[in-house]
Enzyme design. Structure first.
Site, mmCIF file in Angstrom:
data_model
loop_
_atom_site.group_PDB
_atom_site.id
_atom_site.type_symbol
_atom_site.label_atom_id
_atom_site.label_comp_id
_atom_site.label_asym_id
_atom_site.label_seq_id
_atom_site.Cartn_x
_atom_site.Cartn_y
_atom_site.Cartn_z
ATOM 1 N N HIS A 18 0.828 -1.209 0.000
ATOM 2 C CA HIS A 18 0.000 0.000 0.000
ATOM 3 C C HIS A 18 0.862 1.258 0.000
ATOM 4 C CE1 HIS A 18 -3.536 2.485 1.320
ATOM 5 N NE2 HIS A 18 -2.585 3.175 1.925
ATOM 6 N N GLU A 19 1.824 1.313 0.900
ATOM 7 C CA GLU A 19 2.638 2.522 1.013
ATOM 8 C C GLU A 19 3.524 2.726 -0.212
ATOM 9 O OE1 GLU A 19 1.943 4.677 3.100
ATOM 10 O OE2 GLU A 19 0.722 3.469 4.468
ATOM 11 N N HIS A 34 1.951 4.784 -2.791
ATOM 12 C CA HIS A 34 2.139 6.236 -2.654
ATOM 13 C C HIS A 34 3.501 6.656 -3.194
ATOM 14 C CE1 HIS A 34 -1.558 6.504 -0.490
ATOM 15 N NE2 HIS A 34 -1.116 5.919 0.612
#
Length: 294
Positions: A185-186, A189
């Site tokens: 998920h990170e 980003h």
């Protein structure tokens, strides 16, 4: 992603039930403008993800410990890179673990000196991924990562990368978030992706992630709520998308539009800065950074 990213030493996520995936990633102030410009450039050049070459990203894992707190063995680090590669298969990106190191530092483990930690440990250029596993993020916060920028300064080069709660690695103690997908998920980003839900408080009136093929979604998901549909527009919520907040076991996809977005921003933001690293720039005066927004 509008969550506080100030670290606190008062809480450690050790064998606790986490109610929701807490993410502290906040785009830098100019990211939206840079994104629009990048999209215009891509349209002008007829860019598509099918024209982008496959990219192998050099990846460095930094395990920060406070005594026995935060220890991660080599087998688990290998499982984490395998999860990352599995989840990004089909995107054109793969991750090569070129280095891992362990540092015992109580201050860094409690998040008291994020800038000092990264300025001491960061490796590679702007096209390298640095992941810092720490045991004591603020309660409810599982990680954060920095969005890319077109022209990173030295502080942005230093602060680039992802900080991940060490309890979220495969087999960790963050219940429901223990399969390594917080890192997936990170890193989304890091590649320039927003959350699929609306972070701007616009409810169903705004397309929060600016990707055409992810349905409008007003709020994050929790658990694995099949059929969740928070907005009247076409399409149900993207509960299986890595950029939602569902349990690790529920996440299994990026959309084609997200893949194209990652390819586009890599080409324009990170590949073009591959030779830039903090060591190659003039020194800056270190200071405590409580908020990683640049």
């Amino acid at each position: 992603m509008r969550f506080s990213v100030v670290f606190a030493a008062i809480a450690a996520l050790s064998s606790v039930v986490t109610a929701e995936r807490g993410c502290g990633a906040i785009p830098h102030k100019g990211f939206a403008t840079e994104l629009m410009e990048a999209m215009d450039n891509a349209r002008a050049s007829s860019f598509s993800n099918t024209t982008a070459a496959n990219v192998t990203i050099n990846t460095y894992f930094h395990v920060i410990t406070d005594g026995n707190k935060g220890q991660i063995n080599n087998d688990t680090l290998q499982k984490q890179i395998e999860v990352l590669n599995k989840d990004y298969s089909g995107t054109g990106f793969s991750f090569k673990l070129v280095g891992s190191e362990r540092t015992n530092n109580a201050g860094w483990a409690s998040g008291n000196d994020d800038f000092g930690m990264k300025s001491s440990l960061r490796k590679g250029g702007y096209d390298s991924l640095n992941v810092y596993f720490v045991p004591m993020l603020r309660e409810g916060l599982l990680g954060f990562c920095h969005f890319p920028t077109k022209n990173p300064g030295k502080r942005q080069l230093i602060m680039d990368g992802c900080v991940i709660n060490s309890n979220t690695v495969p087999g960790g103690s963050a219940q429901n978030y223990d399969e390594g997908r917080t890192t997936t998920h990170e890193v989304g980003h890091f590649m320039g992706l927003y959350h699929v839900f609306n972070d701007n408080g616009g409810g169903c009136q705004q397309d929060g992630d600016m990707v055409d093929d992810t349905p409008v979604q007003s709020k994050p998901s929790s658990g694995c709520p099949k059929g969740k549909d928070s907005c009247p527009q076409q399409g149900v919520d993207s509960i299986h998308n890595y950029m939602d907040y569902s349990y690790d076991s529920c996440l299994n996809e990026f959309s084609p539009g997200q893949i194209q977005r990652m390819q586009m921003l890599w080409k324009q933001f990170r590949a073009g800065n591959s030779n830039r690293s903090p060591k190659a720039m003039k020194p800056i005066i270190p200071s405590y950074v409580s908020d990683p927004v640049m």
